[in-house]
Design an enzyme around this catalytic site. Sequence first.
Site, PDB file in Angstrom:
ATOM      1  N   LYS A  42       0.697  -1.296  -0.048  1.00 35.64           N
ATOM      2  CA  LYS A  42       0.077   0.009  -0.068  1.00 35.64           C
ATOM      3  C   LYS A  42       0.783   1.284  -0.049  1.00 35.64           C
ATOM      4  O   LYS A  42       0.496   2.341  -0.705  1.00 35.64           O
ATOM      5  CB  LYS A  42      -1.067  -0.003   1.366  1.00 35.64           C
ATOM      6  N   GLN A  86      -5.124  -1.503   9.810  1.00 37.67           N
ATOM      7  CA  GLN A  86      -4.602  -2.895   9.298  1.00 37.67           C
ATOM      8  C   GLN A  86      -5.370  -3.806  10.231  1.00 37.67           C
ATOM      9  O   GLN A  86      -5.124  -4.177  11.282  1.00 37.67           O
ATOM     10  CB  GLN A  86      -3.169  -2.942   9.146  1.00 37.67           C
ATOM     11  N   ASP A 111     -11.455   2.025   3.904  1.00 39.19           N
ATOM     12  CA  ASP A 111     -11.759   0.678   3.734  1.00 39.19           C
ATOM     13  C   ASP A 111     -13.220   0.310   3.828  1.00 39.19           C
ATOM     14  O   ASP A 111     -13.723  -0.780   3.504  1.00 39.19           O
ATOM     15  CB  ASP A 111     -11.179  -0.088   5.119  1.00 39.19           C
TER      16      ASP A 111
END
Length: 921
Positions: A42, A86, A111
């Site tokens: 990322k 994460q 997300d």
Amino acid sequence: QVRERLKKQVIEMKEKSPGFRPGLAILQVGNRDDSNLYINMKLKAAAEIGISANHIKLPNTASEADVLKCIASLNGDPAVHGFIVQLPLDSDKPINTEKITNAVAPEKDVDGLSSINAGKLSRGDLGDCFIPCTPKGCMELIRQTGIQVAGKRAVVVGRSKIVGAPMHDLLLWNHATVTTCHSKTSTLAEEVGKADILVVAAGKAEMVKGEWIKPGAIVIDCGINHVPDSTKASGKRVVGDVAYSTAKEKASYITPVPGGVGPMTVAMLMQSTVESAQRFLEKFQPGRWNIQYNQLTLKMPVPSDIEISQSCIPKPIDQVAKEVGLLPDEVELYGQTKAKVHLSALKRLKNQPDGKYVVVTGITPTPLGEGKSTTTVGLVQALGAHLHQNVFACVRQPSQGPTFGIKGGAAGGGYCQVIPMEEFNLHLTGDIHAITAANNLVAAAVDARIFHELTQTDQAFYNRLVPSVNGVRKFSDIQIRRLQKLGINKTDPAALTKEEVNLFVRLDIDPGTITWQRVLDTNDRFLRKITIGQSPTEKGFSRTAQFDITVSSEIMAVLALSDGLDDMKKRLGRMVVASSKRGEPITADDLGVTGALAVLMKDAVKPNLMQTLEGTPVFVHAGPFANIAHGNSSVLADKIALKLVGKEGFVVTEAGFGADIGMEKFFNIKCRYSGLRPHVVVLVATVRALKMHGGGPAVTAGVPLPKEYMEENLQLLAKGCSNLKKQIQNAQMFGVPVVVAVNAFKTDTKAELALVVQLAKEAGAFDAVECTHWAEGGKGAVALARAVQRASQTPSNFRFLYNVELPVTEKMRLIAQQIYGAGDIELLPEAQEKVALYTKQGFGNLPICMAKTHLSLSHDPEKKGAPTGFILPIRDIRASVGAGFLYPLVGTMSTMPGLPTRPCFYDIDLDTVSGEVNGLF
């Protein structure tokens, strides 16, 4: 293709908004290898596209509270537009994952995992939510085939919150007929066989067989599984949830594993971040706050100040902080209406350009005041609520002494106030109380030191100053500094000679030279001269002393002039409290009290955030006297505000008393230490004060105005404008354009106001404007605000009046002649002695802070207008070495006001039912 498109979009954003970059934050808990791998992918993608990515890594010992605190900080950071946590969270402590994902601000949840974004997706609000990146990537892949989704039969195998459930919703709202299957579906092969579009996210290796698939179907495989493979070095290989080798023979399109959905998921994370940044730019124009202003309901006649203040419902102060760009962890709330701002904000914003710097001052006032505070607030309300400029007011905190004594509240007036005024005028956040405690600690230390030196031998005193703790003796840091000052370069207490011990323990303070007094934030005339040390325990050591009001303490001036915690600590240590019998200055550092003072002042150094009636932000910080000190709010408040408003914004601060006092000190002392350069001077004038300067009768507080002030008298007014002309010249001496604000009263006639405007312009003012802000709020100061805007565009050739390296006498003479109009100065014997003493002690290069009456340009309050040729008598000189100036005493004045015959506290009361304060005006 997606990455290339995003690169171009980022470049366009940067061109449109120079200095802007989309920001992505990735919060990781622990150190899982797979998480590290995904995060690196990322970060690499973000760098390639031009996104500013920040990886925040918390240890696996982090608690849920630690993670939530970090999330709150990132939620409030305007430089972060996309923010992901994460998963999984690799912590030794129990953490509720759903609570964590829901803590992410929905507008930054790229997300798409928060319940709010999931809820919006489930009801079809696709344009107002973030979609989880894997389903979003799958949808993008399906679109790339060119096959129309609408009307097709779609089957989703899997129902996870991250892929399966949102994929179902996404296909449904793109008009497919969707079936969701899972591990309990008994007819899985049959359902798969019906699918025109098949998305598999079940987490089982090669669960979907090729023969199940409808010929020509689009197959999206989201699975990542490891199966044994002896041909691989690792002994295993990665496969998806679909048996690829047989499925590819039947599918028209199929994603490989690895290399299919995974890269698209990362690309969609980048796309969502860019989309979030674009939304941010649409909503928040760079350099332009998205701020909610309060609408005033004006009444005539204008109600009392406290009535107006209490009729307005202030915004929650955390909302104000967010509106001006402060982060949650930079703000310390003190209830709903006031907060302290951490100095970390200044560090964060250090590379931001400063806004325009405006100082409000006035002509020589009447004892009633001419409305500088009201004009300051009116101007910022006009610039903000009416002209939609970023603007901050920076004002002094008032002392409680005058609030309960003769003056009442000091939050402005009418429809131009800092609110809530009772909070502003009373304890606020306790800064003045902290100064009282710190000041009196120094006073106690001075007398205690004299007492202990008189009653102990060198060795006994040394043993107490450097005691043995568990058999070990060591100097404290502040004692090491004293040894170095004495030229003793030793760190072992046992190594000092008798002579060195004597030097170390004996400050040998001369009681007759003590300049440090005790303070109290109350007007109490009976403390102006006291005798201390009368208890038998003090063994006959007594002396005459006094109490001053707290805001006259040098610590208040130190607070106002410090540019950080470290600078404040150093200034506190440099404060001179007396001289030794050898004529050497004795400092707070010599007393060993510096660290303790810094501890007492560690919260007071943070500026206080409040708001005006119309919702514009205000810093209320520090309140030094305008005679024995410089009479300006803090350097720190100004510096933070100038960064927050941005290049095109305005910071409006106020200088105490008239331009000859507060403005002169603002330029020569505050600007000298801060390094800030002003753009505009706003000079407040009133018809009332100018008539007084023209020879009108005395104006006295609490006494009705004589008829000369109630009737039109152009001749008296024109004569009094000599004071206005002189104060304009004083401002121009520093190279800054002047805008005159004529603060209109209801007794003023149109002809009188027009005459002041005309004469001000003839005297060299950039502009002069009639103002009605007291009765109309910001609306009544719009013309003034526009004039200030225009003036700020002109060159400001700022310069100081004098070089600090000049002799003390010459600096005083320059101020007296150039600013006051004096012919010369006269130093009385005590002042002459102090010039010699301070020059000898090394303080001769400090700026000068003249302590004189504010009611005249001269030393005589009865001399009105613009007197010239007089001799200015200097009766004494004092030193505020920590603050950084010498203050000559011109005439007599008290640093402890007394209570009048009828104090303001007669009118102040508390409604014990509602809890409201009544009577402050």
